[in-house]
Design an enzyme around this catalytic site. Structure first.
Site, PDB file in Angstrom:
ATOM      1  CB  CYS A 129      -0.928  -0.033   1.224  1.00 28.88           C
ATOM      2  SG  CYS A 129      -1.968   1.421   1.365  1.00 28.88           S
ATOM      3  CB  CYS A 132      -0.570   2.454   4.078  1.00 26.32           C
ATOM      4  SG  CYS A 132      -2.063   1.857   3.324  1.00 26.32           S
ATOM      5  CG  ASP A 133       3.198   1.008   4.472  1.00 23.73           C
ATOM      6  OD1 ASP A 133       2.776   1.491   5.545  1.00 23.73           O
ATOM      7  OD2 ASP A 133       2.950  -0.152   4.111  1.00 23.73           O
TER       8      ASP A 133
END
Ligand code: NAP
Length: 293
Positions: A129, A132-133
């Site tokens: 992701c 997200c990261d």
């Protein structure tokens, strides 16, 4: 007889349960593995509004305890079938249950690359992701694997944050939207590597490099990257409910604005057809499905 049965204990399902309970309904929630779903395995969540940083596990446990405090009844059972009717029947690996409405929050799992050390590297350089990261790899070199719209979007997103982005695709044309592909091609810090497959990822305890192989020339190339983003598709966990859920060609569920499929059948979270699969959109869906149901 329960008012509402929720299938899936990720953020969408737990939020749906909470909203339904606050609306005065009785709720039973089924989860076959870990409460929190995919996010429970994330080392750090930094893109949930008003929460600067929280571990995925802590986020999941907080949400689980919140639903429990509102009176949610939990069952660690795998749902194998749902039968529609005025009264819905939910059949699990252990028993059968009746309810007035069912909310499907069964999620989706990222497709795995098959790398030997894939599990070991999750959270240590390997991610599924970018949104997200990505921020953990600010000003670093990273690689994205895949040729669909997600891979293209990830490459664009990461190109704004990272120093250099390698986009590795196994064919020489993208499956994803052509407008996205054009935007990727125009990025100076994105190098597209066509016709190539991911052979290995090296580094212990954290990722240091990957090796890709050109299928045409058979040449191998080592790329020194600290981030590896796998965007090779997701598999929604909807197959066993295809008799009751309207699925698109990728297996995602179509619904209306109220997360409704038909009377008493609702869907929320990553298994739903939508533009962005994130924690924020999962809980947003959950609140809609929980209150509508
Ligand atoms: P996808 O369209 O299924 O694409 C997966 C990509 O990964 C394909 O290019 C595929 O290669 C490649 N791939 C699959 N298995 C692989 C493997 N084992 N090794 C290497 N490469 C592999 O998945 P997605 O990009 O996540 O998109 C899913 C759905 O969401 C689609 O409907 C997409 O249009 C939609 N979506 C839309 C947007 C948007 O902005 N509109 C954004 C994201 C997603 P091949 O091409 O060779 O099969």
């Amino acid at each position: 007889m329960t008012d509402i049965i929720v299938i899936g204990g990720g953020p969408a399902g737990l939020t749906a349960a909470m909203y339904a309970l606050r609306g005065g309904k009785s709720v039973m929630l089924f989860e076959k593995e870990a409460y929190g779903g995919q996010i429970s395995k994330s080392a750090n969540v930094e893109n949930y509004p008003s929460v600067k940083s929280v571990s995925g596990f802590e986020f999941s446990m907080n949400l689980y305890n919140q639903a429990k405090a509102f009176g949610c009844e939990f069952r660690k059972e795998r749902v194998t079938r749902v039968e529609d009717g005025e009264i819905k029947r939910v059949i699990t690996s252990k028993d059968e249950y009746e309810c007035k409405a069912v909310i499907f929050a069964v999620g989706a799992t990222p497709r795995k690359s098959g790398l030997e050390n894939e599990e070991e590297l999750i959270g240590r350089g390997l991610s599924y992701c970018a949104h997200c990261d990505g921020n953990f790899f600010r000003k670093k070199d990273v690689a994205v694997i895949g040729g669909g719209s997600t891979a293209l979007q990830d490459a664009l997103y990461l190109s704004e944050i990272c120093n250099r982005v390698y986009l590795v695709h196994r064919r020489n044309e993208f499956r994803g939207e052509s407008t996205l592909a054009e935007r990727v091609r125009a990025k100076e810090n994105v190098e597209i590597i066509y016709d190539s497959t991911l052979e290995k990822a090296e580094g212990k305890p954290v990722l240091k490099s990957i090796t890709v192989k050109n299928k045409v020339t058979l040449e191998e190339r080592q790329l020194d990257v600290s981030g590896l983003f796998l965007a090779i598709g997701q598999e929604p966990a909807t197959k066993e409910f295809s008799d009751i859920l309207p699925l698109d060609e990728y297996g995602y569920v179509s619904c209306d604005e109220g997360c409704k499929i038909k009377e008493g059948i609702y869907v929320c979270g990553d298994c739903r057809r939508k533009a962005l699969r994130q924690l924020t959109t999962a809980v947003a869906d959950g609140s809609v499905a929980g209150s509508e149901a």
